[in-house]
Design a protein around this motif. Sequence first.
Motif, short mmCIF file in Angstrom:
data_model
loop_
_atom_site.label_atom_id
_atom_site.label_comp_id
_atom_site.label_asym_id
_atom_site.label_seq_id
_atom_site.Cartn_x
_atom_site.Cartn_y
_atom_site.Cartn_z
N ALA A 22 0.83 -1.20 0.00
CA ALA A 22 0.00 0.00 0.00
C ALA A 22 0.87 1.25 0.00
N GLY A 23 0.54 2.18 -0.86
CA GLY A 23 1.18 3.48 -0.81
C GLY A 23 0.17 4.43 -0.19
N THR A 24 0.58 5.18 0.79
CA THR A 24 -0.43 6.00 1.46
C THR A 24 -0.23 7.48 1.20
N ASP A 25 0.61 7.84 0.27
CA ASP A 25 0.74 9.26 0.04
C ASP A 25 0.08 9.66 -1.27
N ARG A 26 -0.30 10.91 -1.28
CA ARG A 26 -1.04 11.46 -2.43
C ARG A 26 -0.21 11.44 -3.71
N GLU A 27 1.09 11.58 -3.56
CA GLU A 27 1.91 11.61 -4.78
C GLU A 27 1.82 10.31 -5.56
N ALA A 28 1.77 9.18 -4.84
CA ALA A 28 1.64 7.88 -5.51
C ALA A 28 0.31 7.82 -6.25
N LYS A 171 -2.02 0.71 -4.50
CA LYS A 171 -1.37 -0.55 -4.20
C LYS A 171 -0.46 -0.87 -5.37
N SER A 172 0.70 -1.44 -5.09
CA SER A 172 1.60 -1.76 -6.19
C SER A 172 2.51 -2.92 -5.81
N ARG A 173 3.04 -3.55 -6.83
CA ARG A 173 4.09 -4.56 -6.66
C ARG A 173 5.14 -4.31 -7.71
N ALA A 174 6.39 -4.45 -7.36
CA ALA A 174 7.48 -4.27 -8.32
C ALA A 174 8.57 -5.27 -8.01
N GLY A 175 9.42 -5.52 -8.99
CA GLY A 175 10.61 -6.32 -8.73
C GLY A 175 10.46 -7.79 -9.02
N ALA A 176 11.44 -8.54 -8.55
CA ALA A 176 11.59 -9.95 -8.90
C ALA A 176 10.60 -10.83 -8.14
N ALA A 177 10.52 -12.08 -8.56
CA ALA A 177 9.70 -13.07 -7.86
C ALA A 177 10.33 -13.41 -6.51
N ASN A 178 9.50 -13.72 -5.54
CA ASN A 178 9.97 -14.07 -4.20
C ASN A 178 9.64 -15.52 -3.89
N ASP A 179 10.54 -16.41 -4.20
CA ASP A 179 10.27 -17.82 -3.91
C ASP A 179 10.61 -18.16 -2.47
N ASP A 180 10.03 -19.25 -1.99
CA ASP A 180 10.38 -19.74 -0.66
C ASP A 180 11.82 -20.25 -0.68
N GLU A 181 12.47 -20.08 0.45
CA GLU A 181 13.86 -20.52 0.62
C GLU A 181 14.09 -21.95 0.09
N GLU A 182 13.17 -22.84 0.43
CA GLU A 182 13.38 -24.26 0.06
C GLU A 182 13.17 -24.52 -1.43
N ASP A 183 12.71 -23.52 -2.17
CA ASP A 183 12.48 -23.72 -3.61
C ASP A 183 13.63 -23.17 -4.46
#
Lengths: 227, 227
Positions: A22-28, A171-183
């Motif tokens: 979540a981005g909570t500022d007006r600029e976003a 709301k936003s998502r950026a960047g690489a995939a986040n796999d579980d450590e065991e994967d």
Amino acid sequence: MTIITPLQPTARTQLRREKERAGTDREALHDILLDGMFCHLGVVLDGAPLVLPTAYGVDLGAGPDGTLYLHGSVAARSVVAAPEQTVCVTVTHADGLVLARSAFHHSVNYRSAVIFGVPRLVTDPEEKQHGLNRIVDHLVPGRSNAVRGPNRKELAKTSVLALPLTEASVKSRAGAANDDEEDLELPYWTGVIPLRVVADHPITNDDCDLLIPAHIRTRASQLGAPA
Amino acid sequence: MTIITPLQPTARTQLRREKERAGTDREALHDILLDGMFCHLGVVLDGAPLVLPTAYGVDLGAGPDGTLYLHGSVAARSVVAAPEQTVCVTVTHADGLVLARSAFHHSVNYRSAVIFGVPRLVTDPEEKQHGLNRIVDHLVPGRSNAVRGPNRKELAKTSVLALPLTEASVKSRAGAANDDEEDLELPYWTGVIPLRVVADHPITNDDCDLLIPAHIRTRASQLGAPA
């Protein structure tokens, strides 16, 4: 001058899950709106939701929090229903497909803004013209100065709605995939396929023998069109 | 084999205005869904509409009219609310900005599909896995065979919804601007700025030393990414 005030979350704009997104500022919020070209307008008709794509315009200096302008035919069901109820306007940028090693961690890079409010039907002729100019200039900056403006008959056929940018969440998502450590050692490729909206070279109408003007070339080029 | 049956318009999917923009055959619906990557899901929460972007999958052979699959966290408000109510799913392609000589005739070239229905919460484990595969394979065909599939814990965290493609409408606009006869001599440029969604070259995660596999290269290239 635009005054930046913090977003004031209500129960429905307060994100419950994945608060880090979540981005909570007006600029976003402003960035997402100014970057976007179209929104999806949600209204409730006969108890069911109706979601339609539409153009929009923004005036960050109108009202305490800025104003989003929408327009449509005076006969459109969504436009007729909107001024009497809370509507939801969502602007979404899809920035990439996030391909993880596990199906579960597949995701999408995106930026989205969700705005709630009861829109006001604009009746003042000057504000109506202003709202329409904001919409056309949002799609192509400068365009409202390079067209025949609406006549009285056209204005009578068109409704303009003003929605204050008060109750909103981003709301936003950026960047690489986040796999579980065991994967991490699994033999599956992981990465991102970036996505973006681009323009192609403008196409002049067959019945028009004018050169492509600067404001059209600028906009197309800003959207990635080859010169 | 997929059986193509005509769309059966109800009061809310029967277009009232601009009927020439309505496509009434199932093939147009399927094309829009198969071409799209994301939809906007509309639900009603506490009397107000909520419109959120989300991924989807399609199985044209599931059920008499085909099925759209949606998924989300079991905790997501929209997913929790959806199976008990009529929802609206809208898929939109923005194909171009239509710049007329008059402000009034400015428009957008687009294709959109609007689907209404009460989604069914998928509880059968096999169909749940199938729905999730359809969603991941919709974004990147073949992907579900090149990942670690969901384990029991991940499946328990995920809801899958099935929406029949029965009540739907499609609408589109294409081509040049249509100015009024009396405006044709005005000294304003008119034409279209074409728009499309493109991919850029896939970005491999820093912690992955595998080559980009064929299914990823194929999808990126299909979306216009340079080889």
